[in-house]
Design a protein around this motif. Sequence first.
Motif, PDB file in Angstrom:
ATOM      1  N   ILE A 140     -22.748  22.749   1.029  1.00 13.55           N
ATOM      2  CA  ILE A 140     -21.552  21.913   1.311  1.00 13.55           C
ATOM      3  C   ILE A 140     -21.680  20.352   1.400  1.00 13.55           C
ATOM      4  N   THR A 141     -23.116  20.160   2.023  1.00  9.89           N
ATOM      5  CA  THR A 141     -23.439  18.601   2.001  1.00  9.89           C
ATOM      6  C   THR A 141     -23.372  18.097   0.679  1.00  9.89           C
ATOM      7  N   LYS A 142     -24.065  18.661  -0.241  1.00  6.01           N
ATOM      8  CA  LYS A 142     -23.935  18.248  -1.847  1.00  6.01           C
ATOM      9  C   LYS A 142     -22.718  17.755  -2.378  1.00  6.01           C
ATOM     10  N   GLY A 143     -21.788  18.752  -1.858  1.00 11.79           N
ATOM     11  CA  GLY A 143     -20.464  18.747  -2.546  1.00 11.79           C
ATOM     12  C   GLY A 143     -19.636  17.413  -1.762  1.00 11.79           C
ATOM     13  N   PHE A 144     -19.792  17.328  -0.295  1.00  7.82           N
ATOM     14  CA  PHE A 144     -19.226  16.222   0.348  1.00  7.82           C
ATOM     15  C   PHE A 144     -19.700  14.950  -0.034  1.00  7.82           C
ATOM     16  N   LEU A 169      -4.897  19.885   0.094  1.00  3.35           N
ATOM     17  CA  LEU A 169      -4.818  21.490   0.086  1.00  3.35           C
ATOM     18  C   LEU A 169      -6.313  22.216   0.017  1.00  3.35           C
ATOM     19  N   TYR A 170      -7.178  21.594  -0.638  1.00  2.67           N
ATOM     20  CA  TYR A 170      -8.294  22.173  -1.191  1.00  2.67           C
ATOM     21  C   TYR A 170      -9.194  21.525  -0.004  1.00  2.67           C
ATOM     22  N   LEU A 171      -9.174  20.284   0.446  1.00  9.16           N
ATOM     23  CA  LEU A 171     -10.041  19.421   1.438  1.00  9.16           C
ATOM     24  C   LEU A 171      -9.983  20.336   3.173  1.00  9.16           C
ATOM     25  N   ALA A 172      -8.507  20.534   3.054  1.00  6.29           N
ATOM     26  CA  ALA A 172      -8.447  20.812   4.644  1.00  6.29           C
ATOM     27  C   ALA A 172      -9.052  22.242   4.901  1.00  6.29           C
ATOM     28  N   LEU A 175     -13.027  21.667   4.971  1.00  8.33           N
ATOM     29  CA  LEU A 175     -13.455  20.622   6.141  1.00  8.33           C
ATOM     30  C   LEU A 175     -13.706  21.652   7.362  1.00  8.33           C
ATOM     31  N   ASP A 176     -12.567  22.306   7.562  1.00 10.22           N
ATOM     32  CA  ASP A 176     -12.359  23.344   8.562  1.00 10.22           C
ATOM     33  C   ASP A 176     -13.684  24.107   8.804  1.00 10.22           C
ATOM     34  N   LEU A 192     -14.268  11.485   4.715  1.00  6.94           N
ATOM     35  CA  LEU A 192     -13.675  12.777   5.213  1.00  6.94           C
ATOM     36  C   LEU A 192     -13.314  13.260   6.558  1.00  6.94           C
ATOM     37  N   ILE A 193     -14.218  12.576   7.728  1.00 10.20           N
ATOM     38  CA  ILE A 193     -13.803  12.782   9.001  1.00 10.20           C
ATOM     39  C   ILE A 193     -12.584  12.334   9.187  1.00 10.20           C
TER      40      ILE A 193
END
Length: 216
Positions: A140-144, A169-172, A175-176, A192-193
């Motif tokens: 997840i971190t690598k993608g972020f 729609l993909y990010l929400a 991120l959750d 992103l935050i």
Amino acid sequence: MSTGAMEEGNQAMKLYSHPMSSCSRRVRLALNLKGLEYDCINITSTTDPELLKVNPMGYVPALVDGTSVISDSYAILLYLEEKYPSHSLLPQDLTRRAINYQVASIVSSSIQPLQNMTLVNYIGEIVGPEEKLPWAQHHITKGFVALEKLLTNYASKYATGDEIYLADLYLAPQLDNAINRYKVNMTEFPLLIKLNETYNKLPSFQLIMAETRTSE
């Protein structure tokens, strides 16, 4: 469950879904955004006979719209965009449109499959349960890192401007998942935050994310 306003003369669509499925949540957010009425059928097993009739793979989401049956969230979202163009999921600007496609690709191919619970649980079985969370957090971190850089010159109120588009729609849901399920350290991702805080203030987003947390 029915959501939104059904277009006159059309039968409500059926969405086979699961509250913990980020792929399903993308589609539900799009349906709500476009004001389309749909019946949400929550599936508890990939061997559910009703689901297998519409998607032999046994995966959600699967959408039934009249005689059309579509599975895979990306295919569903593009179908909805072309058939129901009201409140477009894509900006007119071609560069920003390409950024939306890139965000969708990063989330759907480089993050989500690698933090999927089926794979994470398998990692726990073959390596050790203590490796499950670090595995998910790493990918997840690598993608972020990539998303934070990609959106730096495009984000405004939302990911690629002042309207909600495909990228959001993909990010929400992603991120959750990262924050609430996998406890990812978000300190290096201020953009992103900020986006996550914005999503959490939107009633339709709040409802779908809350359903996910209460189902865990």
